[in-house]
Write a protein that holds these residues in place. Structure first.
Motif, PDB file in Angstrom:
ATOM      1  N   VAL A   1       0.845  -1.203   0.000  1.00 12.74           N
ATOM      2  CA  VAL A   1       0.000   0.000   0.000  1.00 12.74           C
ATOM      3  C   VAL A   1       0.875   1.245   0.000  1.00 12.74           C
ATOM      4  O   VAL A   1       0.606   2.224  -0.714  1.00 12.74           O
ATOM      5  CB  VAL A   1      -0.948  -0.013   1.215  1.00 12.74           C
ATOM      6  CG1 VAL A   1      -1.682   1.322   1.336  1.00 12.74           C
ATOM      7  CG2 VAL A   1      -1.962  -1.138   1.088  1.00 12.74           C
ATOM      8  N   GLY A   2       1.958   1.216   0.793  1.00 10.43           N
ATOM      9  CA  GLY A   2       2.868   2.362   0.829  1.00 10.43           C
ATOM     10  C   GLY A   2       3.489   2.636  -0.532  1.00 10.43           C
ATOM     11  O   GLY A   2       3.623   3.788  -0.952  1.00 10.43           O
ATOM     12  N   ALA A   3       3.863   1.571  -1.242  1.00  7.30           N
ATOM     13  CA  ALA A   3       4.458   1.736  -2.572  1.00  7.30           C
ATOM     14  C   ALA A   3       3.449   2.327  -3.553  1.00  7.30           C
ATOM     15  O   ALA A   3       3.797   3.183  -4.378  1.00  7.30           O
ATOM     16  CB  ALA A   3       4.951   0.384  -3.083  1.00  7.30           C
ATOM     17  N   LEU A   4       2.205   1.894  -3.479  1.00  7.75           N
ATOM     18  CA  LEU A   4       1.167   2.440  -4.362  1.00  7.75           C
ATOM     19  C   LEU A   4       0.921   3.919  -4.082  1.00  7.75           C
ATOM     20  O   LEU A   4       0.737   4.720  -4.998  1.00  7.75           O
ATOM     21  CB  LEU A   4      -0.131   1.645  -4.197  1.00  7.75           C
ATOM     22  CG  LEU A   4      -0.188   0.276  -4.874  1.00  7.75           C
ATOM     23  CD1 LEU A   4      -1.447  -0.466  -4.451  1.00  7.75           C
ATOM     24  CD2 LEU A   4      -0.149   0.439  -6.388  1.00  7.75           C
ATOM     25  N   ILE A   5       0.920   4.266  -2.797  1.00  6.56           N
ATOM     26  CA  ILE A   5       0.718   5.673  -2.437  1.00  6.56           C
ATOM     27  C   ILE A   5       1.849   6.526  -2.998  1.00  6.56           C
ATOM     28  O   ILE A   5       1.627   7.592  -3.583  1.00  6.56           O
ATOM     29  CB  ILE A   5       0.629   5.828  -0.904  1.00  6.56           C
ATOM     30  CG1 ILE A   5      -0.685   5.220  -0.403  1.00  6.56           C
ATOM     31  CG2 ILE A   5       0.710   7.307  -0.502  1.00  6.56           C
ATOM     32  CD1 ILE A   5      -0.802   5.180   1.100  1.00  6.56           C
ATOM     33  N   ARG A   6       3.088   6.055  -2.823  1.00 10.17           N
ATOM     34  CA  ARG A   6       4.226   6.827  -3.328  1.00 10.17           C
ATOM     35  C   ARG A   6       4.195   6.923  -4.861  1.00 10.17           C
ATOM     36  O   ARG A   6       4.603   7.929  -5.437  1.00 10.17           O
ATOM     37  CB  ARG A   6       5.535   6.175  -2.861  1.00 10.17           C
ATOM     38  CG  ARG A   6       5.790   6.325  -1.358  1.00 10.17           C
ATOM     39  CD  ARG A   6       7.182   5.856  -0.972  1.00 10.17           C
ATOM     40  NE  ARG A   6       7.352   4.407  -1.168  1.00 10.17           N
ATOM     41  CZ  ARG A   6       7.025   3.504  -0.253  1.00 10.17           C
ATOM     42  NH1 ARG A   6       6.515   3.866   0.907  1.00 10.17           N
ATOM     43  NH2 ARG A   6       7.229   2.215  -0.493  1.00 10.17           N
ATOM     44  N   LYS A   7       3.693   5.888  -5.511  1.00  9.42           N
ATOM     45  CA  LYS A   7       3.651   5.876  -6.972  1.00  9.42           C
ATOM     46  C   LYS A   7       2.634   6.878  -7.520  1.00  9.42           C
ATOM     47  O   LYS A   7       2.905   7.578  -8.509  1.00  9.42           O
ATOM     48  CB  LYS A   7       3.309   4.467  -7.464  1.00  9.42           C
ATOM     49  CG  LYS A   7       3.187   4.362  -8.986  1.00  9.42           C
ATOM     50  CD  LYS A   7       2.874   2.932  -9.407  1.00  9.42           C
ATOM     51  CE  LYS A   7       2.722   2.842 -10.930  1.00  9.42           C
ATOM     52  NZ  LYS A   7       2.418   1.433 -11.354  1.00  9.42           N
ATOM     53  N   TYR A   8       1.470   6.944  -6.890  1.00 11.05           N
ATOM     54  CA  TYR A   8       0.380   7.732  -7.465  1.00 11.05           C
ATOM     55  C   TYR A   8       0.148   9.088  -6.795  1.00 11.05           C
ATOM     56  O   TYR A   8      -0.567   9.930  -7.333  1.00 11.05           O
ATOM     57  CB  TYR A   8      -0.922   6.928  -7.425  1.00 11.05           C
ATOM     58  CG  TYR A   8      -0.937   5.796  -8.419  1.00 11.05           C
ATOM     59  CD1 TYR A   8      -1.197   6.033  -9.764  1.00 11.05           C
ATOM     60  CD2 TYR A   8      -0.649   4.489  -8.017  1.00 11.05           C
ATOM     61  CE1 TYR A   8      -1.189   5.001 -10.679  1.00 11.05           C
ATOM     62  CE2 TYR A   8      -0.642   3.447  -8.930  1.00 11.05           C
ATOM     63  CZ  TYR A   8      -0.916   3.703 -10.263  1.00 11.05           C
ATOM     64  OH  TYR A   8      -0.914   2.691 -11.171  1.00 11.05           O
ATOM     65  N   HIS A   9       0.761   9.318  -5.652  1.00 10.99           N
ATOM     66  CA  HIS A   9       0.555  10.595  -4.972  1.00 10.99           C
ATOM     67  C   HIS A   9       1.249  11.725  -5.734  1.00 10.99           C
ATOM     68  O   HIS A   9       2.404  11.618  -6.131  1.00 10.99           O
ATOM     69  CB  HIS A   9       1.106  10.538  -3.548  1.00 10.99           C
ATOM     70  CG  HIS A   9       1.105  11.872  -2.869  1.00 10.99           C
ATOM     71  ND1 HIS A   9      -0.051  12.565  -2.608  1.00 10.99           N
ATOM     72  CD2 HIS A   9       2.133  12.646  -2.424  1.00 10.99           C
ATOM     73  CE1 HIS A   9       0.260  13.707  -2.021  1.00 10.99           C
ATOM     74  NE2 HIS A   9       1.573  13.788  -1.896  1.00 10.99           N
ATOM     75  N   ASP A  10       0.497  12.792  -5.957  1.00  9.84           N
ATOM     76  CA  ASP A  10       1.047  13.982  -6.607  1.00  9.84           C
ATOM     77  C   ASP A  10       0.526  15.205  -5.871  1.00  9.84           C
ATOM     78  O   ASP A  10      -0.548  15.734  -6.169  1.00  9.84           O
ATOM     79  CB  ASP A  10       0.631  14.024  -8.086  1.00  9.84           C
ATOM     80  CG  ASP A  10       1.304  15.175  -8.841  1.00  9.84           C
ATOM     81  OD1 ASP A  10       1.957  16.022  -8.177  1.00  9.84           O
ATOM     82  OD2 ASP A  10       1.181  15.231 -10.073  1.00  9.84           O
ATOM     83  N   GLY A  11       1.292  15.622  -4.883  1.00 14.25           N
ATOM     84  CA  GLY A  11       0.869  16.749  -4.067  1.00 14.25           C
ATOM     85  C   GLY A  11       0.840  18.067  -4.810  1.00 14.25           C
ATOM     86  O   GLY A  11       0.258  19.043  -4.321  1.00 14.25           O
ATOM     87  N   ASN A  12       1.449  18.121  -5.995  1.00 14.68           N
ATOM     88  CA  ASN A  12       1.478  19.371  -6.756  1.00 14.68           C
ATOM     89  C   ASN A  12       0.463  19.398  -7.903  1.00 14.68           C
ATOM     90  O   ASN A  12       0.443  20.338  -8.696  1.00 14.68           O
ATOM     91  CB  ASN A  12       2.885  19.580  -7.340  1.00 14.68           C
ATOM     92  CG  ASN A  12       3.938  19.712  -6.259  1.00 14.68           C
ATOM     93  OD1 ASN A  12       3.721  20.371  -5.238  1.00 14.68           O
ATOM     94  ND2 ASN A  12       5.091  19.073  -6.460  1.00 14.68           N
ATOM     95  N   ALA A  13      -0.369  18.360  -7.993  1.00 16.31           N
ATOM     96  CA  ALA A  13      -1.333  18.284  -9.096  1.00 16.31           C
ATOM     97  C   ALA A  13      -2.382  19.378  -8.956  1.00 16.31           C
ATOM     98  O   ALA A  13      -3.036  19.493  -7.917  1.00 16.31           O
ATOM     99  CB  ALA A  13      -2.010  16.919  -9.106  1.00 16.31           C
TER     100      ALA A  13
END
Length: 237
Positions: free
Chosen positions: A164-176
């Protein structure tokens, strides 16, 4: 009729928890009925049933389904607004659980606090979406797994946390630009046997009450049997 609705108001929660009113809700979830019809089922005078129905209607738990003539009387047929109800922690706002107060992923009580927040947040989202007449985008993963040993369970949880952590890091885009924040909750807990889930005594049939039985391993405490992974993208929580 909705499948399930969330009660957020403290007074509505108190009304729903009254044993007689809970019984009336259960009867009306099965189909429309008049006060006279319900009186015969619950063993109360029609006037008293009417009193309880008005309290339920005042808080939006039941609604008018139609009317019918019976002799010289027009009967109001009432129905429940949902097949089932969940009380939000907002009904006890001053003492509602706060998962951010402590974060122990091996604590059953922390899992309970996370679950309570899930009920609160989703209930509020449903209320807002309904008022705005918009569809609410949600997703839930529900499944069961049988572990051969406590070691297998621990390994599963470790892989689940990393995945789950890897998926979050992959898809998270705080600047979107225009991005929408989402909360992710994955929970693992022992499965209850079907006979352990009994209806509340006030609305259960005499032969429907079962003694609670949990499938937890006897040598493991309840605290260590519940695991939750509660994740928000970095910087969001």
């Amino acid at each position: 009729m909705l499948d399930v609705t969330v009660i957020e108001d403290a007074e509505a929660a108190a009304v729903s928890l009254d044993p007689i009113r809970a019984r009336l809700l259960a009867e009306l979830a099965a189909g429309p009925a008049s006060a006279a019809m319900l009186a015969a089922k619950v063993g109360l005078p029609r006037q008293k049933v009417n009193y309880h129905l008005k309290a339920l209607e005042r808080h939006g738990l039941v609604e008018l389904a139609g009317e019918r003539r019976k002799g010289n009387v027009t009967e109001r047929l009432m129905r429940a607004t949902a097949a089932s109800y969940v009380i939000s922690p907002l009904a006890l706002a001053a003492v509602q659980p706060d998962p951010d107060r402590f974060r122990d992923q091996l604590s059953a009580r922390w899992l309970l606090a996370v679950g309570a927040r899930l009920v609160r947040d989703v209930g509020a989202l449903i209320t807002g979406a309904t008022k705005a007449r918009k569809r609410l985008a949600t997703y839930a993963l529900d499944g069961e797994v049988t572990f051969a040993s406590a070691a297998d369970r621990a390994a599963f949880i470790e892989e689940l946390t990393q995945g789950v952590g890897a998926l979050i890091r992959k898809y998270h885009d705080g600047n979107a630009e225009g991005g929408r924040d989402h909360r992710i909750v994955v929970a693992v807990h022992p499965t209850l046997k079907p006979e352990a889930i009994a209806e509340p005594e006030a609305i259960a049939k005499p032969d429907a009450i079962a003694k609670p039985e949990v499938t937890a391993e006897p040598e493991v405490t309840a605290e260590s049997e519940a695991v939750a992974v509660d994740s928000t993208p970095p910087g969001q929580d």
